[in-house]
Write a protein that holds these residues in place. Structure first.
Motif, mmCIF file in Angstrom:
data_model
loop_
_atom_site.group_PDB
_atom_site.id
_atom_site.type_symbol
_atom_site.label_atom_id
_atom_site.label_comp_id
_atom_site.label_asym_id
_atom_site.label_seq_id
_atom_site.Cartn_x
_atom_site.Cartn_y
_atom_site.Cartn_z
ATOM 1 N N ILE A 41 0.854 -1.187 0.000
ATOM 2 C CA ILE A 41 0.000 0.000 0.000
ATOM 3 C C ILE A 41 0.889 1.235 0.000
ATOM 4 C CG2 ILE A 41 -1.791 1.258 1.249
ATOM 5 C CD1 ILE A 41 -2.791 -1.466 0.520
ATOM 6 N N ARG A 45 -8.187 3.815 -0.287
ATOM 7 C CA ARG A 45 -7.405 2.870 -1.105
ATOM 8 C C ARG A 45 -7.885 2.849 -2.548
ATOM 9 N NH1 ARG A 45 -6.441 -2.608 2.250
ATOM 10 N NH2 ARG A 45 -6.289 -3.367 0.137
ATOM 11 N N TYR A 99 -5.754 9.009 7.462
ATOM 12 C CA TYR A 99 -6.632 8.086 6.762
ATOM 13 C C TYR A 99 -6.689 8.457 5.290
ATOM 14 C CZ TYR A 99 -8.229 6.274 11.205
ATOM 15 O OH TYR A 99 -8.278 5.676 12.439
ATOM 16 N N SER A 107 -9.021 -6.057 3.326
ATOM 17 C CA SER A 107 -9.983 -5.036 3.726
ATOM 18 C C SER A 107 -11.043 -4.858 2.654
ATOM 19 C CB SER A 107 -9.266 -3.705 3.959
ATOM 20 O OG SER A 107 -10.188 -2.708 4.304
ATOM 21 N N THR A 153 0.588 -4.641 4.193
ATOM 22 C CA THR A 153 -0.450 -5.046 5.127
ATOM 23 C C THR A 153 -0.881 -6.466 4.803
ATOM 24 O OG1 THR A 153 -2.642 -4.575 6.016
ATOM 25 C CG2 THR A 153 -2.301 -4.021 3.731
ATOM 26 N N MET A 200 -8.275 3.382 4.841
ATOM 27 C CA MET A 200 -7.029 2.800 5.319
ATOM 28 C C MET A 200 -6.287 3.861 6.121
ATOM 29 S SD MET A 200 -4.751 0.339 5.378
ATOM 30 C CE MET A 200 -5.333 -0.851 4.211
#
Length: 70
Positions: free
Chosen positions: A4, A35, A32, A19, A15, A24
């Motif tokens: 990421i 994604r 924050y 998700s 990670t 994220m």
């Protein structure tokens, strides 16, 4: 899971958590981000609406968005 890249501080982290949410949190800067569209997280707005808002109101961040999407 996977690699990421944070669009806020440009760090890259791995990670292992899968998700389903596009929200994220960066492990380095703590911000924050989304994604899906690789921008700051935009609670309550679709990616499309947020990108349109960026285009109209924040030219610098919109240009950064365009570069990330290349």
């Amino acid at each position: 899971g996977g690699k990421i890249e944070c669009p806020i501080c440009n760090c890259v982290f791995i990670t292992s958590k899968p998700s389903v949410s596009p929200k994220m949190q960066c492990i380095k800067c703590g911000e924050y981000f989304c994604r899906k569209c690789k921008t700051a997280y935009h609670e309550g707005l679709t990616c499309e609406k947020y990108v349109e808002w960026l285009k109209q109101h924040n030219g610098e961040d919109y240009q950064k968005y365009l570069k990330r999407m290349e």
